[in-house]
Scaffold this active site. Structure first.
Site, PDB file in Angstrom:
ATOM      1  N   CYS A 155       0.833  -1.207   0.000  1.00  0.00           N
ATOM      2  CA  CYS A 155       0.000   0.000   0.000  1.00  0.00           C
ATOM      3  C   CYS A 155       0.867   1.256   0.000  1.00  0.00           C
ATOM      4  O   CYS A 155       1.245   1.777   1.063  1.00  0.00           O
ATOM      5  CB  CYS A 155      -0.918   0.009   1.220  1.00  0.00           C
ATOM      6  SG  CYS A 155      -2.083  -1.369   1.266  1.00  0.00           S
ATOM      7  N   GLU A 394       4.970  -0.550 -10.850  1.00  0.00           N
ATOM      8  CA  GLU A 394       6.230  -0.496 -10.098  1.00  0.00           C
ATOM      9  C   GLU A 394       7.193   0.554 -10.646  1.00  0.00           C
ATOM     10  O   GLU A 394       8.391   0.327 -10.793  1.00  0.00           O
ATOM     11  CB  GLU A 394       6.891  -1.883 -10.089  1.00  0.00           C
ATOM     12  CG  GLU A 394       6.032  -2.928  -9.405  1.00  0.00           C
ATOM     13  CD  GLU A 394       6.680  -4.295  -9.358  1.00  0.00           C
ATOM     14  OE1 GLU A 394       7.899  -4.381  -9.557  1.00  0.00           O
ATOM     15  OE2 GLU A 394       5.961  -5.278  -9.115  1.00  0.00           O
TER      16      GLU A 394
END
Length: 582
Positions: A155, A394
């Protein structure tokens, strides 16, 4: 110049390229997977193939329903797919990074959402616990994570923050008893709706630092998640918001040092990219199989379409891209497994290259399938949708290119004494708060400009010398243009994004080229049945990379950047296209 010795595990192979140095002792010979993993992978991949092949119709339905049912998640638990990288002492399989990437490659050859559920759990969700957790935290959580009783989620992302992690608004305030009170909301959290374990990053603004990482359990009071997001691709995987309202987090659940959350996030993201790369490679392997079958079976004008030059060109290019991406991904996994502490640039390079290669492969495989490729009953359209996220996940590829360039330039700048005062602070946070930038100990450049060619001394088959010579030449060019850019722009180099992109692409081509060279050489040395094909691929990669490299070096001096900026500024100011329909 002799190739640099790189036994120091703190030195980055990719960053040394910016100094005109090839870490030959690290890159050659090409790494081999350890025997223990090889034995386990044989059984695992066979089981994965059987299970997911039998589920092929169901997987399509999960995509349409945008959900993996609980019984399917339970089957993943029973196969041990949530314990892939967890140590055996805690109930896991303890695979190396290389073996783990191969498993995700296998699952991705069937369905990307399966890989995402597994990968978000292992690559990022609970990776912080493995890297930074205390013994007590590991003993408490790892057995449940290995069995899948607890599924993990990462998160970090928030609305308005994106790659700018410094803009995080989720906050944790320290209470008198040492516990923390957490408030905020995270968005686009993979596994958000099925996770029991969250790695959460929050602003703490303590004397120790601004951001801290916490372990938060989904069952705690004040923790909630939103409905599944309606996504373009990877639809079956769970993606939700996760909210925290006055959540009390015990002091024992701080992950890593207080105030060092950026460092925790950096290490998690960097080490997680081998899983993403492995998934991309698995997707490419599946696409090559599908496209080859289509080309061999479909007939036009009295012959199979695989006999047509333009179709063969696509098949060949997909194969070159897959071999190159695979060579880089497995090399980066080896760097991590061998204990190197600085592999973030190499991981970013492999992620950029592999994520873009698999998207090209999807486009070409769908094109070979023609009208069938556009139909939902065939796998191409879903794979095209699923892979589109990989250049965003990412760290977007744009952010990672800037990271590659600025990380390399930082070391070079530190060695130019006349620029010390000018560039001293600009590299400390080249991409504001992204949280993936590590400290870099600058090494002395041998010369301010010009290096002399760094020859690869490793004995190579004659047919591989062309690629070796290309890597040697452009390693030197990379060092020269890096030096020249810093001298030209000084402290303003961080604003030169067009130049940074070209520098990054030069470095990526050189690094991937060295991985291809090393792997092809090992195939030859092993008398592998496909060694000849590997040599052919190395030659094709060399020719294609030479054109890209020459263009990027030339573009640093002669380009249309000013016109691009001017046109974009006009469109942005106006807000639309300027030309009326006649």
């Amino acid at each position: 110049m002799n190739t640099v010795a790189s036994q120091n595990l703190d030195e980055s192979v990719a960053k040394q390229l910016f100094f005109g140095q090839i870490a030959e002792d690290v890159l050659f010979p090409y790494p081999q997977i350890r025997e223990r993993d090889r034995e386990m992978l044989g059984a695992m991949t066979e089981a994965i193939d059987q299970f997911l092949t039998d589920k092929s119709a169901a997987l399509k339905q999960y995509d349409r329903d945008a959900e993996q049912p609980e019984e399917f998640i339970q089957a993943l638990r029973e196969m041990g797919l949530f314990g892939l990288i967890i140590p055996e002492e805690h109930g896991g399989l303890e695979l190396s990074n290389g073996a783990y990437a191969r498993v995700l490659g296998q699952t991705s050859s069937h369905d990307s959402s399966v890989s995402l559920t597994i990968g978000a759990h292992s690559s990022i969700g609970m990776k912080g616990l493995l890297l930074f957790g205390s013994d007590e935290q590991k003993q408490r959580y790892l057995p449940q994570l290995a069995s899948g009783e607890m599924i993990a989620a990462f998160c970090l992302t928030e609305s308005g923050a994106g790659s700018d992690a410094a803009a995080i608004r989720t906050r944790a305030s320290r209470n008198e008893d040492g516990s923390w009170t957490l408030n905020g909301e995270k968005i686009w959290i993979t596994n958000g709706g099925i996770a029991g374990f969250y790695t959460v990053f929050a602003r703490t603004d303590t004397p120790e630092g601004k951001v801290t990482a916490f372990i938060v359990e989904a069952g705690w009071e004040g923790v909630s998640h939103g409905p599944h997001e309606d996504k373009m691709g990877i639809r079956a995987s769970s993606t939700t918001t996760v909210a925290f309202t006055d959540v009390r987090v015990p002091a024992a659940n701080v992950l890593g040092p207080v105030g060092k959350g950026f460092k925790v996030a950096m290490n998690i993201l960097n080490s997680g990219r081998t899983g993403l790369g492995g998934g991309a490679v698995g997707g490419m392997r599946a696409l090559i199989r599908l496209a080859s079958a289509q080309a061999n079976e479909r007939r036009q004008f009295g012959q199979t379409i695989g006999e047509f030059g333009l179709v063969r060109e696509k098949i060949a290019q997909m194969t070159v891209d897959c071999f190159a991406a695979e060579s880089a991904v497995w090399m980066v996994a080896h760097l991590i497994d061998s204990g190197r502490s600085d592999y973030s640039v190499e991981a970013a390079m492999s992620k950029v290259f592999a994520s873009e290669a698999v998207q090209r492969a999807c486009y070409e495989a769908l094109q070979i399938a023609a009208g069938n490729g556009f139909m939902r009953e065939f796998p191409y359209e879903q794979m095209t949708r699923d892979t589109r996220i990989l250049s965003i996940f990412e760290g977007t590829n744009e952010i990672l290119r800037l990271y590659v360039a600025l990380s390399g330039l930082k070391g070079v700048g530190a060695t130019l004494s006349e620029l010390q005062s000018a560039v001293g602070g600009i590299f400390n946070d080249p991409i504001k708060g992204f949280g993936v930038l590590g400290d870099y100990a600058g090494r002395r450049m041998r010369e301010a400009t010009g290096y002399g060619t760094d020859r690869i001394a490793h004995p190579l088959a004659p047919e591989l010398r062309k690629l070796a010579a290309l890597c040697e030449k452009y390693t030197v060019e990379l060092s020269k243009v890096s030096d020249r850019l810093l001298r030209k722009h000084g402290k303003h180099i961080a604003d030169q994004q067009h130049a940074q992109k070209r520098i990054a692409d030069i470095a990526i081509d050189v690094f991937v080229g060295l991985c291809v060279l090393s792997r092809a050489d090992s195939l030859v040395k092993q008398s592998h049945p496909a060694a000849g094909e590997g040599v052919t691929i190395a030659g094709l990669f060399a020719r294609q990379a030479r054109r890209r490299l020459a263009r990027n070096v030339r573009g640093l001096e002669r380009n249309e950047d000013a016109q691009v900026e001017q046109l974009a500024a006009s469109v942005l100011e106006r807000g639309n296209y300027a030309f009326d329909v006649l």
